[in-house]
Write a protein that holds these residues in place. Structure first.
Motif, PDB file in Angstrom:
ATOM      1  N   ASP A 227     -18.255  67.639  85.308  1.00  0.00           N
ATOM      2  CA  ASP A 227     -17.094  67.441  84.431  1.00  0.00           C
ATOM      3  C   ASP A 227     -15.816  67.400  85.280  1.00  0.00           C
ATOM      4  O   ASP A 227     -15.435  68.398  85.885  1.00  0.00           O
ATOM      5  N   ILE A 228     -15.178  66.229  85.339  1.00  0.00           N
ATOM      6  CA  ILE A 228     -13.949  66.111  86.149  1.00  0.00           C
ATOM      7  C   ILE A 228     -12.746  65.814  85.270  1.00  0.00           C
ATOM      8  O   ILE A 228     -11.728  65.307  85.739  1.00  0.00           O
ATOM      9  N   THR A 229     -12.868  66.177  83.974  1.00  0.00           N
ATOM     10  CA  THR A 229     -11.760  65.917  83.039  1.00  0.00           C
ATOM     11  C   THR A 229     -10.471  66.583  83.508  1.00  0.00           C
ATOM     12  O   THR A 229      -9.418  65.946  83.611  1.00  0.00           O
ATOM     13  N   GLU A 230     -10.575  67.889  83.818  1.00  0.00           N
ATOM     14  CA  GLU A 230      -9.379  68.640  84.224  1.00  0.00           C
ATOM     15  C   GLU A 230      -8.822  68.107  85.541  1.00  0.00           C
ATOM     16  O   GLU A 230      -7.618  67.991  85.725  1.00  0.00           O
ATOM     17  N   LEU A 231      -9.750  67.778  86.439  1.00  0.00           N
ATOM     18  CA  LEU A 231      -9.356  67.244  87.740  1.00  0.00           C
ATOM     19  C   LEU A 231      -8.570  65.954  87.558  1.00  0.00           C
ATOM     20  O   LEU A 231      -7.505  65.749  88.154  1.00  0.00           O
ATOM     21  N   ARG A 232      -9.127  65.067  86.680  1.00  0.00           N
ATOM     22  CA  ARG A 232      -8.449  63.788  86.431  1.00  0.00           C
ATOM     23  C   ARG A 232      -7.062  64.023  85.816  1.00  0.00           C
ATOM     24  O   ARG A 232      -6.102  63.373  86.167  1.00  0.00           O
ATOM     25  N   LYS A 233      -7.003  64.974  84.861  1.00  0.00           N
ATOM     26  CA  LYS A 233      -5.716  65.282  84.212  1.00  0.00           C
ATOM     27  C   LYS A 233      -4.710  65.745  85.247  1.00  0.00           C
ATOM     28  O   LYS A 233      -3.562  65.343  85.255  1.00  0.00           O
ATOM     29  N   PHE A 234      -5.195  66.634  86.127  1.00  0.00           N
ATOM     30  CA  PHE A 234      -4.333  67.176  87.172  1.00  0.00           C
ATOM     31  C   PHE A 234      -3.867  66.066  88.101  1.00  0.00           C
ATOM     32  O   PHE A 234      -2.689  65.992  88.456  1.00  0.00           O
ATOM     33  N   GLU A 235      -4.818  65.176  88.445  1.00  0.00           N
ATOM     34  CA  GLU A 235      -4.453  64.074  89.333  1.00  0.00           C
ATOM     35  C   GLU A 235      -3.433  63.155  88.684  1.00  0.00           C
ATOM     36  O   GLU A 235      -2.495  62.682  89.323  1.00  0.00           O
ATOM     37  N   GLN A 236      -3.646  62.938  87.361  1.00  0.00           N
ATOM     38  CA  GLN A 236      -2.715  62.071  86.633  1.00  0.00           C
ATOM     39  C   GLN A 236      -1.318  62.689  86.609  1.00  0.00           C
ATOM     40  O   GLN A 236      -0.308  62.020  86.828  1.00  0.00           O
ATOM     41  N   LEU A 237      -1.306  64.017  86.361  1.00  0.00           N
ATOM     42  CA  LEU A 237      -0.035  64.732  86.323  1.00  0.00           C
ATOM     43  C   LEU A 237       0.663  64.652  87.673  1.00  0.00           C
ATOM     44  O   LEU A 237       1.872  64.407  87.763  1.00  0.00           O
ATOM     45  N   LYS A 238      -0.146  64.825  88.715  1.00  0.00           N
ATOM     46  CA  LYS A 238       0.397  64.760  90.072  1.00  0.00           C
ATOM     47  C   LYS A 238       0.994  63.383  90.334  1.00  0.00           C
ATOM     48  O   LYS A 238       2.085  63.257  90.900  1.00  0.00           O
ATOM     49  N   ALA A 239       0.251  62.361  89.874  1.00  0.00           N
ATOM     50  CA  ALA A 239       0.732  60.989  90.076  1.00  0.00           C
ATOM     51  C   ALA A 239       2.029  60.760  89.299  1.00  0.00           C
ATOM     52  O   ALA A 239       2.955  60.116  89.798  1.00  0.00           O
ATOM     53  N   GLU A 240       2.078  61.327  88.070  1.00  0.00           N
ATOM     54  CA  GLU A 240       3.290  61.160  87.259  1.00  0.00           C
ATOM     55  C   GLU A 240       4.490  61.831  87.918  1.00  0.00           C
ATOM     56  O   GLU A 240       5.582  61.285  87.941  1.00  0.00           O
ATOM     57  N   ILE A 241       4.247  63.043  88.430  1.00  0.00           N
ATOM     58  CA  ILE A 241       5.332  63.771  89.102  1.00  0.00           C
ATOM     59  C   ILE A 241       5.813  62.988  90.311  1.00  0.00           C
ATOM     60  O   ILE A 241       7.016  62.829  90.545  1.00  0.00           O
ATOM     61  N   LYS A 242       4.832  62.440  91.055  1.00  0.00           N
ATOM     62  CA  LYS A 242       5.173  61.677  92.241  1.00  0.00           C
ATOM     63  C   LYS A 242       6.011  60.461  91.864  1.00  0.00           C
ATOM     64  O   LYS A 242       7.003  60.140  92.526  1.00  0.00           O
TER      65      LYS A 242
END
Lengths: 491, 137
Positions: A227-242
């Protein structure tokens, strides 16, 4: 860690209706040894009796005769497995029933013994192996059932044969909603890919890996899902912040570039008109002089607007660096007032400074404070009829206050709340030649004081002038006030 | 040898040719001698050959920018005390700190105030020649 099987007493449930066989087993297992015996045997003559015992006691192993009065063949085994799936079972068959024994193993028995060939060693070994195998099996099952990794065994046809709790939780379904149903994702050994699954309005993302597996002699697939749902969410958030940061940087860069590109030609134009005005390019006639004077005034105004627009964007963007230091506020006020008196060469307006306070050391950014004072004084001089009064006081022990009062036309009550908003100009002096504001000075003051933990407010009534007040925190400590810094020019 | 000139020589380093012309006119009008360079490299060469009494320096320039110029200029012991005023159209928060770190004696934001610029230039030239006269090594 000692071997638990060697140290504990082993409770055996013997299900056998033939008393000779019961006796034989008891003898072989050395029950006669009394209280020190390794094996404790309880026997039942019927399957029903055995099931009753199972429901009230714990056993380590079952020895099951397949020919009971109330059960024939493998049905008894199935019933026992349903009642106690984890309990190891060794079946006992007659001489000609080896085939049945083998079938029993396929259906979950740990071993089979031919009654006529039982001796002590064979019996003890069968029980020992059965327990050990069952123990290992439950250990592996425990690992798979407890794993955070979702696991499914899927038939070649796509039918789900096994599913562990992590997989159930990934798909948000119950065991019977998945088991024996068809699996929605195409599988081939060696696959490793991302799958997406809608589960209660939320999308789950998993990494699916497929391996070949033999399941009950047939070829099957083992599908494991991480399950990489949280990981993907975190990555998406990181990308958004970036991305946000990148946009901020672009904006800052844009502002900075625009600033430079606007200032550069403006600097040249201003330098040209100033040189003309100063007579550096030869003497000018009266009307020429008048025109150049207008040009100078408006170029200066343009410069002010550019500076103010940049200041307010910088302050509002949160990128402005506030460098607070101990500042002698009374001294800074005096310097600003002296500067204003110099500019006010016509002497139309008198500027009075009153400092009722001895200790006026505050903690704030000196350049920013100087800008606030300059803006307030500039405003006051623009609107005053004849005089401006500036005073420094200490309303509370931890604050120093500056008040700038003019005797100008005042501000209507309904306009006061919006006074510190951007591009608001109230009672702008009429006429062509007057100094014009940018509508940003007070907004800048407001932002600066916010950033310096101070506060600014206004009191005014039409016809009786305007009073601007601001407070900044008093400096606590012993550091000396910062020396005068060369601030930015043309502010 | 700079003491034998009858006018203080100001080196203007700015790649904006239009501004350099007008600025030169202003500074000459205030009684200084003027020489103009179009970038940091040109500026260093002219500084070495002409020994100016003060430098007015732009920041954003091709070849060698104002900060690079300052670094090399100050690393020459004979220019340790020559006044440098930075004029820039770039606005940033730490401009004053950067200018101090680079060894500049002043910084002004374009469009600059002509009177202040001339005033500061006179002040710096006077104190520099005072130091020279008083502090012989």
């Amino acid at each position: 860690m000692g071997n638990p099987i060697a140290e504990q007493r082993i409770k055996v449930l013997l299900i056998e209706d033939d008393p000779d066989c019961v006796l034989l087993v008891s003898l072989h297992l050395g029950e006669a040894c009394g209280p020190n015996a390794r094996y404790v045997i309880q026997s039942a003559e019927t399957l029903a009796g055995a099931r009753e015992l199972l429901s009230s006691q714990d056993f380590d192993v079952v020895l099951l005769d397949l020919m009971l009065p109330d059960s024939q063949g493998l049905d008894g085994l199935a019933a026992l497995r349903r009642q106690a799936p984890d309990l190891p079972v060794v079946v006992m068959t007659n001489l000609n029933d080896e085939e049945v024994g083998l079938q029993a193993i396929e259906q979950g028995a740990q071993d089979f013994l031919v009654k006529q060939k039982i001796d002590a060693l064979v019996l003890k070994r069968a029980i020992g192996y059965a327990r050990e195998r069952s123990h290992l099996l439950s250990q592996f099952e425990g690992i798979i059932e407890g794993s955070a990794e979702g696991m499914l065994v899927v038939e070649r046809t796509g039918r789900v044969l096994y599913v562990n709790p992590a997989a159930l939780s990934f798909f948000g379904q119950k065991r019977d909603e998945l088991l024996n149903r068809s699996f929605d994702f195409p599988l081939s050994p060696g696959t490793r890919r991302e799958i997406r699954w809608k589960c209660n309005d939320a999308e789950k993302v998993g990494e699916l890996r497929v391996a070949a597996l033999e399941w009950r002699k047939d070829e099957a697939f083992l599908a494991s899902i991480h399950d990489i749902t949280e990981l993907r969410k975190f990555e998406q958030l990181k990308a958004e912040i970036k991305e946000r940061r990148r946009i901020d940087e672009l904006k800052d860069e844009f502002l900075s570039t625009v600033s430079h590109e606007l200032r550069s030609p403006l600097t040249v134009i201003k330098a040209v008109v100033v040189n003309l005005w100063e007579g550096l390019a030869g003497p000018m006639s009266g009307p020429q002089n008048e025109l150049v004077k207008i040009a100078v005034r408006n170029v200066e105004r343009l410069a002010r607007i550019i500076n103010n627009v940049l200041d307010i964007s910088r302050l509002e963007s949160g990128h402005a660096q506030v460098c607070p230091a101990p500042v002698d506020l009374a001294r800074l006020v005096k310097e600003t007032v002296d500067g204003a008196r110099l500019v006010n060469t016509q002497g139309r307006i008198s500027v009075n400074l009153q400092s009722r306070e001895e200790a006026t050391l505050v903690f704030a950014d000196p350049d920013m404070l100087s800008q606030v004072l300059h803006n307030l004084l500039d405003n006051a001089m623009r609107f005053a009829k004849s005089k401006v009064e500036v005073s420094v006081s200490a309303p509370t022990p931890d604050q120093v206050q500056v008040t700038v009062i003019d005797d100008g036309p005042g501000i209507p009550k309904e306009r006061l709340p919006e006074l510190f908003d951007k591009f608001v100009q109230v009672n702008r002096p009429k006429g062509g030649s007057g100094y014009k504001g940018t509508g940003l000075g007070l907004a800048i003051c407001h932002e600066i004081l916010r950033l310096n933990e101070g506060r600014i407010w206004v009191e005014s009534e039409p016809g009786s002038g305007t009073r601007f007040h601001f407070v900044v925190p008093r400096h606590v400590g012993t550091a000396a006030p910062q020396a005068f810094t060369h601030g930015k020019s043309s502010k | 040898m700079e003491n034998h000139r009858n006018k203080k020589l100001i080196l203007i380093i700015d790649d904006e040719a239009d501004l350099a012309v007008v600025l030169a006119q202003l500074i000459a009008g205030a009684g200084f001698g003027v020489v103009v360079a179009s970038d940091g490299v040109d500026g260093l060469e002219k500084a070495k050959s002409l020994r100016p009494d003060a430098v007015i320096l732009d920041v954003a320039m091709p070849k060698l920018d104002g900060w690079g110029f300052c670094e090399r200029f100050r690393s020459d012991p004979s220019f340790k005390r020559t006044p440098v005023i930075i004029l820039t159209a770039w606005l940033s928060d730490d401009l004053t700190r950067k200018a101090n770190a680079a060894g500049a004696n002043g910084i002004m934001l374009k469009p600059y105030d002509e009177k202040k610029l001339i005033g500061r230039l006179r002040e710096l030239c006077e104190s520099a020649s005072h130091n020279l006269a008083g502090g012989k090594r």
